[in-house]
Design a protein around this motif. Structure first.
Motif, PDB file in Angstrom:
ATOM      1  N   MET A   1     -33.001  52.108 -40.599  1.00 34.83           N
ATOM      2  CA  MET A   1     -33.737  53.076 -39.781  1.00 34.83           C
ATOM      3  C   MET A   1     -33.029  53.345 -38.451  1.00 34.83           C
ATOM      4  O   MET A   1     -32.973  54.477 -37.986  1.00 34.83           O
ATOM      5  CB  MET A   1     -35.148  52.556 -39.515  1.00 34.83           C
ATOM      6  N   ILE A   2     -32.466  52.283 -37.857  1.00 29.60           N
ATOM      7  CA  ILE A   2     -31.689  52.475 -36.629  1.00 29.60           C
ATOM      8  C   ILE A   2     -30.480  53.354 -36.916  1.00 29.60           C
ATOM      9  O   ILE A   2     -30.168  54.295 -36.181  1.00 29.60           O
ATOM     10  CB  ILE A   2     -31.241  51.120 -36.047  1.00 29.60           C
ATOM     11  N   GLY A   3     -29.803  53.051 -38.028  1.00 28.28           N
ATOM     12  CA  GLY A   3     -28.624  53.837 -38.406  1.00 28.28           C
ATOM     13  C   GLY A   3     -28.962  55.283 -38.705  1.00 28.28           C
ATOM     14  O   GLY A   3     -28.189  56.199 -38.371  1.00 28.28           O
ATOM     15  N   LEU A   4     -30.130  55.515 -39.300  1.00 29.45           N
ATOM     16  CA  LEU A   4     -30.547  56.881 -39.618  1.00 29.45           C
ATOM     17  C   LEU A   4     -30.817  57.675 -38.336  1.00 29.45           C
ATOM     18  O   LEU A   4     -30.422  58.842 -38.222  1.00 29.45           O
ATOM     19  CB  LEU A   4     -31.807  56.839 -40.492  1.00 29.45           C
ATOM     20  N   GLY A   5     -31.492  57.044 -37.375  1.00 30.45           N
ATOM     21  CA  GLY A   5     -31.722  57.700 -36.094  1.00 30.45           C
ATOM     22  C   GLY A   5     -30.422  57.994 -35.372  1.00 30.45           C
ATOM     23  O   GLY A   5     -30.242  59.066 -34.774  1.00 30.45           O
ATOM     24  N   PHE A 193     -36.559  54.222 -35.376  1.00 35.11           N
ATOM     25  CA  PHE A 193     -35.807  55.478 -35.451  1.00 35.11           C
ATOM     26  C   PHE A 193     -35.487  55.972 -34.037  1.00 35.11           C
ATOM     27  O   PHE A 193     -34.373  56.439 -33.766  1.00 35.11           O
ATOM     28  CB  PHE A 193     -36.626  56.515 -36.206  1.00 35.11           C
ATOM     29  N   ALA A 194     -36.464  55.863 -33.120  1.00 39.48           N
ATOM     30  CA  ALA A 194     -36.245  56.277 -31.734  1.00 39.48           C
ATOM     31  C   ALA A 194     -35.166  55.435 -31.073  1.00 39.48           C
ATOM     32  O   ALA A 194     -34.369  55.941 -30.271  1.00 39.48           O
ATOM     33  CB  ALA A 194     -37.547  56.178 -30.939  1.00 39.48           C
ATOM     34  N   ALA A 195     -35.118  54.135 -31.403  1.00 40.07           N
ATOM     35  CA  ALA A 195     -34.054  53.280 -30.867  1.00 40.07           C
ATOM     36  C   ALA A 195     -32.689  53.753 -31.361  1.00 40.07           C
ATOM     37  O   ALA A 195     -31.693  53.702 -30.630  1.00 40.07           O
ATOM     38  CB  ALA A 195     -34.291  51.826 -31.273  1.00 40.07           C
ATOM     39  N   GLY A 196     -32.633  54.221 -32.604  1.00 36.01           N
ATOM     40  CA  GLY A 196     -31.389  54.772 -33.130  1.00 36.01           C
ATOM     41  C   GLY A 196     -30.953  56.021 -32.387  1.00 36.01           C
ATOM     42  O   GLY A 196     -29.754  56.241 -32.160  1.00 36.01           O
ATOM     43  N   ILE A 197     -31.925  56.866 -31.992  1.00 37.68           N
ATOM     44  CA  ILE A 197     -31.610  58.065 -31.209  1.00 37.68           C
ATOM     45  C   ILE A 197     -31.023  57.667 -29.852  1.00 37.68           C
ATOM     46  O   ILE A 197     -30.053  58.264 -29.378  1.00 37.68           O
ATOM     47  CB  ILE A 197     -32.865  58.932 -31.010  1.00 37.68           C
ATOM     48  N   THR A 252     -39.507  45.999 -31.405  1.00 36.58           N
ATOM     49  CA  THR A 252     -39.149  47.308 -30.856  1.00 36.58           C
ATOM     50  C   THR A 252     -39.731  47.539 -29.463  1.00 36.58           C
ATOM     51  O   THR A 252     -39.279  48.431 -28.747  1.00 36.58           O
ATOM     52  CB  THR A 252     -39.660  48.429 -31.777  1.00 36.58           C
ATOM     53  N   MET A 253     -40.737  46.743 -29.066  1.00 34.65           N
ATOM     54  CA  MET A 253     -41.442  47.009 -27.817  1.00 34.65           C
ATOM     55  C   MET A 253     -40.548  47.019 -26.581  1.00 34.65           C
ATOM     56  O   MET A 253     -40.675  47.922 -25.738  1.00 34.65           O
ATOM     57  CB  MET A 253     -42.589  46.004 -27.644  1.00 34.65           C
ATOM     58  N   PHE A 273     -30.732  46.138 -31.849  1.00 38.08           N
ATOM     59  CA  PHE A 273     -29.857  46.331 -32.997  1.00 38.08           C
ATOM     60  C   PHE A 273     -29.140  45.039 -33.368  1.00 38.08           C
ATOM     61  O   PHE A 273     -29.142  44.619 -34.536  1.00 38.08           O
ATOM     62  CB  PHE A 273     -28.826  47.426 -32.696  1.00 38.08           C
ATOM     63  N   TRP A 274     -28.509  44.386 -32.388  1.00 36.76           N
ATOM     64  CA  TRP A 274     -27.720  43.191 -32.689  1.00 36.76           C
ATOM     65  C   TRP A 274     -28.605  42.022 -33.102  1.00 36.76           C
ATOM     66  O   TRP A 274     -28.226  41.226 -33.967  1.00 36.76           O
ATOM     67  CB  TRP A 274     -26.862  42.815 -31.484  1.00 36.76           C
TER      68      TRP A 274
END
Length: 291
Positions: A1-5, A193-197, A252-253, A273-274
């Motif tokens: 999901m991170i990668g998708l964002g 997803f927002a973190a990926g953005i 995620t918070m 992420f890490w």
């Protein structure tokens, strides 16, 4: 999901302003639930809470104790700002039990133990950690105004109300379960997803500070709790449940709040992420060691 964002951002589909809109949606309506936490806590019977007092005590004590200790270290030992110290401390003390844990714990433990673990971790974050975080992130200098603003947050109201209803012996009608779960179940995906953005607009980073935070979250925190529980003679089953829950990567918070309040967004998103990537090794190691 991170990668998708991240990929969607690099392709020009989303930008930094979109991440802030997603975060506003998550914090206001989805995560940690005005609706989802409220429904989850309400559906737990009071007798289940009473039967799991040792589990509840260890989880709450471990998470809040780590949170306060890390705030002191970051704030006064490393001279971070109050806002940054609070978010870095939350990155260490706040495992993603409601989301990653909901997928991992039922595979290892009973349904009731998994449910109470997820509920108590969510409650600890919403009632204790978020109260302190919102106070630290507020721009109002008056402590009473900051406290009043914190208690107006939908996340805080929902968690407290759900907990009080549970202690009062109430049980949520089954007809309402899907209503409370509908938005809540989408919270983790939208937040990640927002973190990926954020990473797509600022690029993924890795430095000494991020490495230290990830090691503290993924290894040191659960290991210290493991040693303390062994020293006081806690049963192996309880140790296994608590330590594995705490070894789950950071939630995620912290990165969500960092985006909303513009506090080191790149660092906090990279830390998430890490921590998640490294948990493939660290969480697996704790599961195998405690088998």
């Amino acid at each position: 999901m991170i990668g998708l964002g991240y990929l969607a951002t690099r392709c020009g589909i989303f930008d930094d302003q979109d991440s802030k809109r997603f975060v506003r949606l998550v914090l206001t309506f989805m995560l940690p639930p005005p609706l989802h936490v409220f429904g989850g806590l309400w559906s737990n019977l009071r007798r289940i809470l009473i039967a799991n007092v040792p589990l509840i005590g260890w989880l709450m004590l471990s998470m809040t104790g780590c949170y306060f200790i890390m705030i002191l270290i970051y704030r006064f030992g490393l001279h971070n700002s109050r806002q940054l110290a609070t978010l870095r401390a939350m990155s260490v003390a706040n495992p993603s039990v409601p989301f990653i844990g909901s997928a991992v714990l039922p595979l290892l433990f009973s349904t009731s133990n998994s449910a109470i673990t997820i509920g108590i971790c969510s409650l600890t974050v919403n009632i204790i950690m978020l109260l302190i975080a919102f106070d630290a992130l507020s721009s109002d200098r008056s402590p009473w105004k900051r406290l009043a603003a914190t208690f107006k947050k939908p996340l805080v109201i929902a968690a407290i109300l759900g907990f009080l209803l549970t202690l009062g012996g109430s049980k949520m009608p089954t007809q309402l379960t899907s209503t409370f779960d509908l938005l809540g179940k989408g919270a983790s995906g939208v937040a990640i997803f927002a973190a990926g953005i954020v990473l797509g607009t600022r690029h993924l980073s890795f430095d000494k500070t991020i490495l230290t935070t990830v090691m503290m979250k993924n290894i040191v925190f659960p290991l210290v709790v493991l040693l303390i529980m062994m020293a006081v003679g806690v049963s192996h089953d309880l140790i296994r449940l608590v330590v594995i829950a705490l070894a789950i990567p950071t939630a995620t918070m912290p990165s969500t709040l960092a985006i909303q309040f513009n506090v080191n967004e790149k660092e906090l998103a990279s830390t998430q992420f890490w921590s998640t990537a490294c948990s493939l090794i660290t969480l697996s190691a704790f599961v195998l060691a405690l088998a």
